[in-house]
Design a protein around this motif. Structure first.
Motif, mmCIF file in Angstrom:
data_model
loop_
_atom_site.group_PDB
_atom_site.id
_atom_site.type_symbol
_atom_site.label_atom_id
_atom_site.label_comp_id
_atom_site.label_asym_id
_atom_site.label_seq_id
_atom_site.Cartn_x
_atom_site.Cartn_y
_atom_site.Cartn_z
ATOM 1 N N ILE A 157 16.808 47.800 14.849
ATOM 2 C CA ILE A 157 17.499 46.878 14.249
ATOM 3 C C ILE A 157 19.099 47.181 13.679
ATOM 4 C CG2 ILE A 157 17.517 45.131 12.323
ATOM 5 C CD1 ILE A 157 14.230 45.867 12.263
ATOM 6 N N ALA A 158 20.001 46.564 14.504
ATOM 7 C CA ALA A 158 21.125 47.147 14.450
ATOM 8 C C ALA A 158 22.054 46.129 13.534
ATOM 9 C CB ALA A 158 21.779 47.352 15.729
ATOM 10 N N SER A 159 22.898 46.507 12.549
ATOM 11 C CA SER A 159 23.575 45.789 11.747
ATOM 12 C C SER A 159 25.075 45.301 12.566
ATOM 13 C CB SER A 159 23.938 46.534 10.507
ATOM 14 O OG SER A 159 24.798 47.977 11.035
ATOM 15 N N PHE A 160 26.324 45.831 12.730
ATOM 16 C CA PHE A 160 27.425 45.543 13.246
ATOM 17 C C PHE A 160 27.514 46.458 14.778
ATOM 18 C CE2 PHE A 160 27.513 43.876 8.961
ATOM 19 C CZ PHE A 160 27.928 42.782 9.185
ATOM 20 N N PRO A 161 28.295 45.900 15.528
ATOM 21 C CA PRO A 161 28.690 46.839 16.825
ATOM 22 C C PRO A 161 29.835 47.708 16.453
ATOM 23 C CG PRO A 161 29.244 44.361 17.119
ATOM 24 C CD PRO A 161 28.617 44.393 15.658
ATOM 25 N N ILE A 162 29.707 48.424 15.529
ATOM 26 C CA ILE A 162 30.871 49.524 15.242
ATOM 27 C C ILE A 162 30.293 50.915 15.661
ATOM 28 C CG2 ILE A 162 31.640 47.985 13.313
ATOM 29 C CD1 ILE A 162 30.043 50.057 11.326
ATOM 30 N N TRP A 189 20.551 42.394 16.989
ATOM 31 C CA TRP A 189 21.715 42.747 16.023
ATOM 32 C C TRP A 189 21.422 41.565 15.068
ATOM 33 C CZ3 TRP A 189 25.178 46.407 16.787
ATOM 34 C CH2 TRP A 189 25.325 47.465 18.005
ATOM 35 N N ALA A 190 21.439 42.337 13.810
ATOM 36 C CA ALA A 190 21.396 41.416 12.541
ATOM 37 C C ALA A 190 22.692 40.830 11.978
ATOM 38 C CB ALA A 190 20.546 41.998 11.367
ATOM 39 N N PHE A 191 23.850 41.694 12.181
ATOM 40 C CA PHE A 191 24.999 41.072 11.915
ATOM 41 C C PHE A 191 25.131 41.100 10.285
ATOM 42 C CE2 PHE A 191 25.309 39.888 16.093
ATOM 43 C CZ PHE A 191 26.666 40.541 16.760
ATOM 44 N N THR A 192 24.391 41.922 9.743
ATOM 45 C CA THR A 192 24.539 42.009 8.251
ATOM 46 C C THR A 192 23.902 43.544 7.883
ATOM 47 O OG1 THR A 192 23.593 41.263 6.069
ATOM 48 C CG2 THR A 192 22.024 41.375 7.894
ATOM 49 N N TRP A 193 24.453 44.042 6.502
ATOM 50 C CA TRP A 193 24.109 45.371 6.185
ATOM 51 C C TRP A 193 22.903 45.194 5.414
ATOM 52 C CZ3 TRP A 193 25.785 49.344 8.601
ATOM 53 C CH2 TRP A 193 27.222 49.159 9.123
ATOM 54 N N HIS A 217 19.320 50.143 11.499
ATOM 55 C CA HIS A 217 20.569 50.639 10.728
ATOM 56 C C HIS A 217 20.970 49.528 9.838
ATOM 57 C CE1 HIS A 217 24.159 53.372 11.071
ATOM 58 N NE2 HIS A 217 24.368 52.863 10.214
ATOM 59 N N THR A 218 20.158 48.970 9.127
ATOM 60 C CA THR A 218 20.350 48.011 7.953
ATOM 61 C C THR A 218 19.849 48.625 6.869
ATOM 62 O OG1 THR A 218 18.246 47.075 8.650
ATOM 63 C CG2 THR A 218 20.386 46.031 9.506
#
Length: 360
Positions: A157-162, A189-193, A217-218
């Motif tokens: 589970i990934a947050s943002f593509p940084i 990609w969850a696009f949230t922290w 990575h959330t």
């Protein structure tokens, strides 16, 4: 600007030999903390706040710490930082990548205030940056995951593509693949922290797709809660130990220990030695800690993981050591070659074997 590796300072050392008005008791140093999530998230923000409390304990009545939680990345962040500076804060820690430009903008308006930005790369005369080498912990997790998966499917589970998130995915996959050539990564990609509902839904989807290991990575414990409801699924604490799951799915964790850095930088403001630095520390200094590996991990795998941790601590091993190709098969690192910090800091590509595209 000085590039340095931060020396861990004990609280007693932090209190010793401070000089000037702050040490004399005529003025209390006001220190602000801006948090992207809630202090009860159990992960990233929780650990930053624990380190703020360590500052309180270390300096006692010589400091006053203030904080604002759940601050969106953007205009709201600038407003919060500005208010902190106007309220008398002389040192402000901004603790999320998306605060980078707001930090630079506000710092330009308050040249007498020192700013410390977590995980970014832009500096100024009164702005330092700091981050941890989370990818070292991901290497350990990848090794354990690759060894323990029964389905050969690992969910992420990934947050943002940084870059820091992409580095983590690559490190975990590389080390899982080295011990299990059949392993596959599914990435959501969850696009949230911090969004427990989204994180839980992502974990459920990955498990439905066959994953029996969940990496994240959330910032919340929601994925571990879902893992606990599914027999045979394991996971890892993220940013904090998440020890309440030790008797269930959590087999280890990455712990971000910011306290020594925060204490060191507060002391530097107090004694007038603060200067702009860029700090990127890891297991060797203790900024990255690996939480207890539980008995759910077989003894031989645990021993291998502990050997890797020790090798990274001494500098004998770097997680990104070639041969490694990029996703399209082009060579990146030759056999024995170690990735340079510049490439890692700006990493925007997957390594060979990972499927799918990095969102833009």
């Amino acid at each position: 600007m000085i590039l340095r590796r931060t020396l861990l300072a004990a609280a007693a050392t932090a209190l010793a030999l401070t000089s000037g008005a702050f040490a004399d008791g005529h003025e209390k140093l006001k220190v602000g903390f801006v948090y992207v999530g809630s202090i009860g998230d159990g992960g990233w923000t929780y650990e930053h706040n624990q380190s703020r409390l360590a500052v309180d304990e270390a300096f006692g009545d010589k400091v006053e710490t203030i904080y604002q939680e759940s601050v969106p990345e953007g205009a709201d962040a600038e407003r919060v930082m500005t208010q902190m500076a106007l309220s008398g804060a002389k040192l402000i820690f901004t603790t999320s990548f998306g605060y980078m430009d707001p930090t630079i903008n506000v710092a330009a308006k308050f040249p007498d205030v020192k700013f410390e930005h977590a995980t970014g790369y832009k500096t100024a005369d009164n702005v330092s940056t700091y981050s941890a080498r989370f990818y070292e912990g991901r290497a350990v997790q990848g090794h354990i995951a690759g060894k323990m998966t029964k389905t050969n499917k690992i969910g992420y589970i990934a947050s943002f593509p940084i870059p820091e998130v992409i580095r983590g995915i690559n490190s975990a996959y590389l080390h899982a693949k080295r011990v299990n050539p059949d392993v596959e990564f599914n990435i959501i990609w969850a696009f949230t922290w911090e969004d427990p509902a989204k994180e839980a839904d992502a974990a459920k989807t990955l498990i439905e797709q066959g994953a029996d290991v969940i990496l994240q990575h959330t910032d919340t414990t929601a994925p571990l809660t879902v893992a606990a409801e599914n027999e045979g699924v394991i996971g890892f604490g993220q940013a904090s130990d998440m020890a309440q799951f030790k008797d269930g799915p959590r087999v280890s964790s990455i712990i971000d220990n910011w306290a020594p850095y925060y204490i060191d930088r507060v002391k530097a403001v107090m004694d007038g030695t603060w200067e702009t630095v860029q700090t990127w520390d890891g297991i060797d200094t203790g900024m990255v800690e690996i939480g207890e590996i539980t008995d759910r991990v077989p003894a031989d795998i645990k021993a291998e993981a502990e050997a890797m941790i020790e090798a990274m601590r001494t500098g004998a091993y770097h997680p990104f050591t070639g041969p490694i190709n990029k996703q399209d098969g082009t060579p990146w690192l030759a056999d024995g070659e170690v990735a340079d910090d510049g490439t890692l800091a700006g990493m925007s590509f997957y390594i060979e074997g990972l499927t799918g595209d990095i969102p833009q």
